[in-house]
Scaffold this motif. Structure first.
Motif, PDB file in Angstrom:
ATOM      1  N   ASP A  41      -4.366   5.185  -6.313  1.00 39.93           N
ATOM      2  CA  ASP A  41      -3.428   4.331  -5.574  1.00 39.93           C
ATOM      3  C   ASP A  41      -3.811   2.866  -5.763  1.00 39.93           C
ATOM      4  O   ASP A  41      -2.948   2.014  -6.005  1.00 39.93           O
TER       5      ASP A  41
ATOM      6  N   PRO B   7      -7.094   8.025  -3.599  1.00 42.25           N
ATOM      7  CA  PRO B   7      -6.851   6.638  -3.198  1.00 42.25           C
ATOM      8  C   PRO B   7      -7.293   5.619  -4.250  1.00 42.25           C
ATOM      9  O   PRO B   7      -6.774   4.504  -4.277  1.00 42.25           O
TER      10      PRO B   7
ATOM     11  N   SER C 292      -0.316   4.208   4.882  1.00 45.68           N
ATOM     12  CA  SER C 292      -1.603   3.499   4.848  1.00 45.68           C
ATOM     13  C   SER C 292      -1.787   2.555   6.019  1.00 45.68           C
ATOM     14  O   SER C 292      -2.878   2.047   6.240  1.00 45.68           O
TER      15      SER C 292
ATOM     16  N   THR D 257      -8.020   2.395   5.275  1.00 44.62           N
ATOM     17  CA  THR D 257      -7.754   3.007   6.581  1.00 44.62           C
ATOM     18  C   THR D 257      -8.144   4.487   6.551  1.00 44.62           C
ATOM     19  O   THR D 257      -8.305   5.078   5.492  1.00 44.62           O
TER      20      THR D 257
ATOM     21  N   LEU E 187      -5.114   0.854   1.863  1.00 39.61           N
ATOM     22  CA  LEU E 187      -5.230   2.139   1.179  1.00 39.61           C
ATOM     23  C   LEU E 187      -5.640   3.203   2.179  1.00 39.61           C
ATOM     24  O   LEU E 187      -6.491   2.970   3.035  1.00 39.61           O
ATOM     25  N   ASP E 188      -5.024   4.360   2.039  1.00 32.66           N
ATOM     26  CA  ASP E 188      -5.263   5.463   2.969  1.00 32.66           C
ATOM     27  C   ASP E 188      -6.336   6.384   2.381  1.00 32.66           C
ATOM     28  O   ASP E 188      -6.113   7.024   1.356  1.00 32.66           O
TER      29      ASP E 188
ATOM     30  N   ARG F 180      -5.671  10.176   1.382  1.00 32.43           N
ATOM     31  CA  ARG F 180      -4.812  10.612   0.277  1.00 32.43           C
ATOM     32  C   ARG F 180      -5.629  11.272  -0.816  1.00 32.43           C
ATOM     33  O   ARG F 180      -6.835  11.110  -0.909  1.00 32.43           O
TER      34      ARG F 180
ATOM     35  N   GLY G 240       0.844  -1.192   0.000  1.00 26.92           N
ATOM     36  CA  GLY G 240       0.000   0.000   0.000  1.00 26.92           C
ATOM     37  C   GLY G 240       0.874   1.235   0.000  1.00 26.92           C
ATOM     38  O   GLY G 240       2.095   1.143   0.186  1.00 26.92           O
TER      39      GLY G 240
END
Lengths: 180, 419
Positions: free
Chosen positions: A102, A99, A14, A124, A92-93, A96, A10
């Motif tokens: 991402d 995401p 994250s 997360t 995954l955050d 951000r 990740g």
């Protein structure tokens, strides 16, 4: 020895390191150092190469848990790490900027590995930034031609990480029983 | 055959990245790579073109060292045409195979004999971990780690003595992985039925339309469609559905609502649609109510609907659901944020893989039907599951792992962690 490994990957921040700490028996080998580039604005420490933890199963059997470094410059390590693994946990955050982008990046990076094994996704920081909803992640995963469980998680929560890991194991084999 | 070492320098790459590249390069057995700090001594320069303000430095290097080989790495496509023997490019994310191919080409520039590439081995991981261990002076502080029984000096406390006889736990206990208490409120206590026995079928069928379950599901849909706040009063309870905020609020406690779930409403309901401007007043109403009950009275909408469906069904099946039709699970429910029911992860994994009937699902997993019924009712309530119109034409061979014993042990371990 009947050891297997799980990869946790990740982007930076994250929760990979926290997840390994949560799942590991002993203090995991952590390679955090002070961040020196723009990742410092996200966190004060960042993983140098990889985090590593183990979950002992009794006897000499162990689960090896590897956390990949988040930055793209280390991604040749991902290829090496994913050899002979059980499956992938992608964190995954939700804070951000994008995401979903991402997720696309990491799913594509591990595409071959996922096809041979399985992937589950933990989102997360949904309480901090609820902007992106879990449905959006599901739609994106579908667009990428991939299937897997997606849960909101707190990487420090053993309940959440246990659920996510169970989902990975049952995705690999839904008929699993368990023995003590 | 002697292979000359290749000296490699880094430009625009910090210590952290350098250590990762070092690990990779040291484990290539068919060519020896020596990392140098002084670029002047390097035969090969690896340049990260994404580093801050790297271009002036890079251009100067090209000018000062025209004979050096440059390996450029960037997330952007290469725009620089160069002498193919002196300039290489790797696009991020870098694949190790591509990196190795380039190293092979570079090493053939310096070595006359052909290089035979040896198979990759897992020494890489061990070497790297050893290096990490050497750098570690103290173990990481575990103050934020959840309690797992480890003492602060890293040693485990003495484990409790367990009986020596190893007993295989039946699959019913796999559901206990979720540490569910008072599961009867969620999944009832009915025994398995014979679907050909109409009396037994009647006993496990319930009518959600007569209960608050259907009203609540419709209120959520209406709040979303009409972009307002739906106020629903059922018997003594008042509920507010705010789809924009994905919240359900009530002046009643969850306990009171639970008891309403099995009570036919007999149309003793009032329904109102309020505009979103009502929200501030709603919060005042809720605060006043909370001050009296001292309990949280706002919930995530999806979690609320899931819970109401479980309380209403209690492991039974809604009228009109065919037990012979396969069920399609369109996506995994967000199980970490929904009321836990035994076996939900296994049921989800199976149904997500392929459609099965509810009875088949229970049989394949070796669990009681009520768990599957409860799971389906809850998933259907939040729009994640539906009956397939077509009967499954061929049997789907579901996945099996080649070495299930270790996975079983992992499951057992996870169970002990969350106990």
């Amino acid at each position: 020895m009947n050891d297997v490994k799980i990869i946790i990957t990740g982007p930076v921040g994250s929760g990979k390191t926290a997840a390994i700490i949560t799942l590991s028996d002993k203090d995991p080998v952590s390679t955090d150092q002070s961040a020196t580039d723009m990742t410092k604005s996200m966190k004060s420490e960042t993983t140098v190469a990889m985090d590593y933890g183990t979950m002992t199963l009794g006897g000499k059997e162990r689960i090896h848990i590897y956390g990949t470094p988040g930055q793209e410059r280390f991604d040749f390590m991902w290829d090496i790490l994913s050899t002979n693994g059980l499956g992938l946990i992608l964190l995954l955050d939700n804070r951000r900027k994008d995401p979903l982008k991402d997720m696309t990046f990491f799913i594509n990076s591990f595409k071959d590995y996922i096809e041979q094994t399985a992937v589950v996704i933990g989102i997360t920081q949904t309480d901090v930034n609820p902007l992106y909803k879990i449905d959006q992640y599901h739609r994106k995963l579908n667009d990428l031609g991939c299937k897997g469980a997606i849960f909101e998680v707190d990487a420090r929560s053993i309940n959440d990480m246990a659920h996510l890991t169970q989902a990975l194991l049952f995705t690999i084999d839904p008929g699993l029983e368990f023995s003590e | 055959m002697s292979i000359e070492a290749i000296t490699i320098g880094f430009v625009g790459i910090d210590e952290r990245a350098r250590s990762a590249y070092q690990t990779f390069l040291e484990n290539i057995s068919w060519v020896k790579c020596v990392l140098v700090d002084d670029i002047a001594q390097a035969q090969v320069c690896i340049v990260d073109l994404d580093a801050y303000n790297i271009q002036p430095t890079y251009q100067e290097l090209l000018k000062n060292y025209p004979d050096k080989i440059f390996l450029r790495i960037s997330i952007n496509n290469s725009k620089e045409p160069g002498d193919a023997s002196k300039s290489f490019f790797l696009k991020k994310p870098v694949k190790k195979e591509n990196f190795r191919k380039i190293l092979k080409k570079i090493s053939s520039e310096y070595n006359e004999e052909s290089i035979t590439e040896e198979p990759e081995n897992n020494l890489l991981i061990k070497v790297h971990l050893n290096k990490i261990s050497e750098r570690q002076e103290e173990k990481k502080d575990t103050s934020d780690k959840p309690q797992t029984g480890n003492s602060t000096d890293g040693t485990k406390p003495e484990a409790k003595k367990k009986p020596k006889v190893k007993k295989k736990i039946s699959t019913a206990n796999a559901g206990k992985l979720l540490n569910v208490k008072n599961e009867e409120h969620l999944v009832g206590y009915q025994k398995n039925i014979d679907i050909n026995d109409t009396e037994q079928l009647k006993e496990i069928t319930y009518e959600p339309d007569k209960l608050i379950q259907t009203l609540i599901e419709k209120a959520c849909i209406n709040s979303k469609l009409k972009e307002g706040i739906v106020r629903l009063t059922i018997l003594d309870a008042t509920l507010y559905f705010d789809a924009q905020k994905q919240k359900v609020h009530s002046t009643s406690t969850l306990c009171a609502l639970q008891s309403l779930c099995l009570t036919p409403h007999n149309n003793a309901i009032t329904y109102q649609l309020k505009p979103v401007s009502f929200r501030p007043k709603l919060y005042q109403i809720l605060q006043t109510s909370k001050n009296k009950t001292m309990e949280e009275q706002s919930w995530n909408m999806e979690a609320f609907v899931w819970l109401i469906a479980l309380w209403s069904s209690r492991g039974r099946i809604a009228k009109g659901i065919s037990l012979n039709s396969p069920i399609v699970l369109m996506q995994w429910p967000n199980l970490t944020r929904l009321a836990a029911i035994p076996h939900s992860v296994r049921i989800a994994a199976l149904l997500y893989e392929a459609p099965y009937t509810l009875i088949e699902t229970a049989d394949l997993l070796g669990i009681e039907q009520r768990y599957v019924f409860a799971f389906y009712n809850a998933c259907k309530a939040i729009g994640l599951a539906k009956m397939s119109q077509r009967k499954q034409e061929k049997e789907v061979a579901h996945k099996h792992y080649k070495n299930p014993s270790i996975l079983k042990k992992v499951l057992g371990k996870l169970f002990r962690l969350i106990k």
